[in-house]
Design an enzyme around this catalytic site. Structure first.
Site, PDB file in Angstrom:
ATOM      1  N   SER A  61       0.828  -1.196   0.047  1.00  0.00           N
ATOM      2  CA  SER A  61      -0.075   0.028  -0.036  1.00  0.00           C
ATOM      3  C   SER A  61       0.753   1.404  -0.151  1.00  0.00           C
ATOM      4  CB  SER A  61      -1.087  -0.021   1.188  1.00  0.00           C
ATOM      5  OG  SER A  61      -1.663   1.002   1.235  1.00  0.00           O
ATOM      6  N   ASP A 110      -3.284   6.405  -3.112  1.00  0.00           N
ATOM      7  CA  ASP A 110      -2.116   5.768  -2.331  1.00  0.00           C
ATOM      8  C   ASP A 110      -1.724   4.820  -3.315  1.00  0.00           C
ATOM      9  OD1 ASP A 110      -3.898   3.716  -2.206  1.00  0.00           O
ATOM     10  OD2 ASP A 110      -3.174   2.983  -0.021  1.00  0.00           O
TER      11      ASP A 110
HETATM   12 MG    MG Z   1      -3.816   1.188   0.252  1.00  0.00          MG
END
Ligand code: MG
Ligand code: 16G
Length: 553
Positions: free
Chosen positions: A68, A285
């Site tokens: 992430s 993100d």
């Molecule tokens: Mg993420």
């Protein structure tokens, strides 16, 4: 488990030994750590996902390799259940056990025990279809070799198939797994088509469709999200998009860019500057499951931005959906004479001003523990459940029965009537917005269409309410598990006495609110504070951090 199955597991696990001293926990969102150390973990999660598929009648399971918003040298792995949601929490202890097993022998005996307990038929006992696992990865350079390790893990469960779906955003993989198990088209193309068709449908339903479209700048965090929105931009004729930080300009994944950076620092990401004053900007993100918006208010604001976080996105969605339900009559949608259950779910991190705003809209506001799986579960209790974390992860869930009701209503109502349009908008929203997990791409399209529908600029949207100043601090302590909180994380139950101390600090400030919680992803205790001025929020956060140090240091 028969001999050939045992031999297969032993052989493959000997090829991928666990590094000395590695200790991992499945945590809030899967295993994460330095990519160099993760081969054995990913291999073992490959085994777990094949077992999960077998347990659920060979339903397709997803396995996503991503860390992430973490730095590029990290990586991680998480599992999607057949519904497209997160791995059932009941299996997390098994994930922890096998990830940390110190030898092939221990690994195999843990698997053997588990398979017996769960009555999973594997190896030669398994006569029917084997397991199926779909693998996805983000743009991290370590992704490809880790994906190979996952494949070895899956195929060491005899008769199982691992399918490499290539580079994807996390929400794309979850969406595809969900669609596959529902017997629907589940390719990446199906995903893009679904998004662009429902987006167009919502655009066509805008009253007096004469909105001037201003440019949207997208910060792709140098990750997969920017690349994917670029792939589909051709089919989004009603958006004037400029995509930056695609990863091709030489920038580093998540470094000074992306939703996590912008939300935490409240400053412009790299690649944006004073020439963008007043322009509507969105940040993804690294794996595109978080979305925040921002703008630079004036040339004199330096690198500071006005942030529109998950709470503001939630408020915009709630307002739009409520408007459609009101049009449907009965104030709240009127399902068979009953009230529609539109509810919103936030966490303790939600800005107090957003909660006040949502309550003032007359909405049912529920709170859940941090982490998508907790919010998702609560939101699924409503007919329409909107959930968002302030950090930008969230979506809108429609219950199956409510969708069935909407679709029937859509057939019944007169075409062109206001009610018919309202129902059609709700149906289109349920198709557009990812029903499996929060999805920056589909979230962005919904924000854009709502702004066009309302005829609002980003500044106008920002004026829905004014955020209370807030501050977050992390405190390193010898043992963060010494902090135990209530289920909504708003109060600390342990260490004994600390909550009294926190309450006494809160008392000193106008609109003061503060809480502490152990992080699920880092070895720290997090402190959150808000108050009517930034100075007060800072000072409250500092005194609570001091309390944490004195109780736990
Ligand atoms: Mg993420
Ligand atoms: C993970 C969670 C996110 C949560 C964050 C909290 C998922 C997919 N992601 O990133 O929802 O806000 O952890 O981190 O569940 P913390 O426990 O370190 O504060």
């Amino acid at each position: 488990m028969d001999q050939s199955q045992i031999a297969s597991l032993l052989n493959s696990s000997e090829l991928i030994p666990i590094p000395e001293g590695l200790k991992l926990s499945y945590g809030t969102a899967g295993f994460r750590g330095d990519a160099k150390l993760l081969e054995s973990t990913v291999y073992r999660v490959g085994i777990l996902s094949a077992l999960r598929s077998l347990k659920l009648g060979s339903a397709t399971i997803g396995l996503m390799i991503t860390a992430s918003h973490n730095q590029v040298s990290d990586n991680g792995i998480k599992v999607s259940d057949p519904s497209g949601g997160m791995l059932s929490q009941e299996w997390e202890p098994f994930a922890d056990q096998i990830a940390n097993a110190s030898s092939p022998g221990e690994l195999v005996s843990l698997i053997r025990e588990f398979v017996e307990k769960e009555e999973i038929a594997i190896g030669e006992e398994k006569k029917k279809k084997g397991a199926e696992v779909w693998l996805g990865r983000d743009t991290r350079p370590s992704g490809e070799s880790l994906l190979r390790a996952a494949e070895i893990g899956v195929s060491s469960v005899l008769g199982s198939v691992a399918i490499d779906m290539g580079i994807l955003t996390t929400p794309q993989l979850h969406w595809m797994v969900r669609a596959k198990n529902k017997g629907l088209g589940a390719t990446e193309n199906d995903y893009f088509e679904n998004l662009s068709t429902s987006f167009k449908c919502l655009i066509d339903l805008i009253p007096n469709n004469k909105v001037e479209i201003s440019k949207l700048l997208v910060d792709g965090a140098n990750g997969v999200g920017g690349q994917k929105i670029e792939e589909m931009r051709g089919s989004l004729s009603n958006l004037d998009l400029e995509i930056r930080n695609t990863g091709r300009e030489g920038g580093v994944l998540n470094e000074g860019v992306g939703a996590d950076f912008v939300q935490k620092e409240k400053v412009v990401p790299l690649g944006f500057g004073l020439s963008d004053v007043g322009v509507r900007c969105a940040s993804f993100d690294g794996d595109a499951d978080r979305l925040v918006y921002f703008y630079i208010p004036s040339v004199s604001s330096g690198n500071k931005v006005e942030l529109l976080d998950g709470d503001k996105i939630l408020s915009l969605f709630a307002l739009f959906i409520k408007e459609q339900l009101n049009t449907l009559g009965d104030g709240d949608g009127g399902k068979e004479g009953k009230k529609s259950r539109l509810g919103v779910v936030q966490t303790a991190y939600a800005n107090g001003a957003s909660t006040d705003y949502l309550k003032q809209l007359g909405l049912d506001v529920a709170f859940a523990k941090t982490g998508v799986k907790h919010l998702h579960e609560k939101a699924a209790e409503f007919d329409i459940g909107i959930y968002f974390e302030a950090n930008g992860h969230g979506t809108v869930l429609f219950s199956e029965s409510y969708i069935t009701w909407l679709v029937a209503k859509q057939k019944e109502l007169t075409q062109g009537s206001e009610e018919h349009k309202a129902v059609s908008r709700l149906v289109a929203v349920s198709n557009l917005i990812n029903q499996a997990v929060g999805d920056a791409l589909s979230g962005l399209l919904l924000v854009e269409v709502i702004l066009q529908h309302m005829g609002w600029s980003v500044e106008k949207w920002n004026e829905l309410y004014e955020d209370l100043p807030s501050r977050q601090i992390k405190v390193e302590v010898p043992d963060r598990t010494a902090v135990v909180t209530t289920s909504e994380e708003t109060e600390a139950l342990k260490p004994l006495g600390i909550q009294d101390g926190i309450n006494a600090e809160i008392e000193k400030y106008t609109r003061g609110r503060a809480f502490i919680r152990p992080s699920g992803t880092e070895d720290v205790v997090r402190v959150y504070a808000e108050a009517s001025t930034q100075e007060d929020a800072d000072s409250l956060a500092n005194s609570v951090a001091q309390l944490v140090k004195s109780f736990l240091g």
